[in-house]
Design a protein around this motif. Sequence first.
Motif: not given
Length: 165
Positions: A150-165
């Motif tokens: 699944g996406p890493s934290k870096d990839e979540w951020a690059a997608m502009g998506a909220p980072i899941p907790e």
Amino acid sequence: MYTTIRGFVEEYRLEAGQTQKLLDALTDESLNQELAPGYRTLGQLAWHLVHNNEGMLIQAGLTFEAPAQQERPSSAKAIADAYRSVTEGLLKAVETQWTDEELSESIHLFGQTWTKGLVLYIFLKHEIHHRGQMTIVMRQAGVPVIGVYGPSKDEWAAMGAPIPE
């Protein structure tokens, strides 16, 4: 435990592809990063994946080319290229040297009796284990971590998506 060559080959191609992405992301500078003093460096973990490929499976009876060099290269690219080469040789060896029927044959390995199908299973889980270790050390080394399952934290951020907790 694997009961078919195809089952192993399909899963290993997927997993090796994920490992290759991580290895391709390494930098020469990152190779000396340790998790903590006295533990393997990122480069040692990466090189272990290359030699893990040869070690366990060659002891189980497969024949394929592996780097003769025992010490890890100082180049991240050399490690990534060696993994790519060993992986292709390993897959070809499994596909041409073992049959589905042989996967239920018992062999002696590490003082235990395993089937060849179990050897393939443990081999793959061993690689996944070390790949997980690598992602932690990569983060410490400042290397962007690539998502595996699944996406890493870096990839979540690059997608502009909220980072899941």
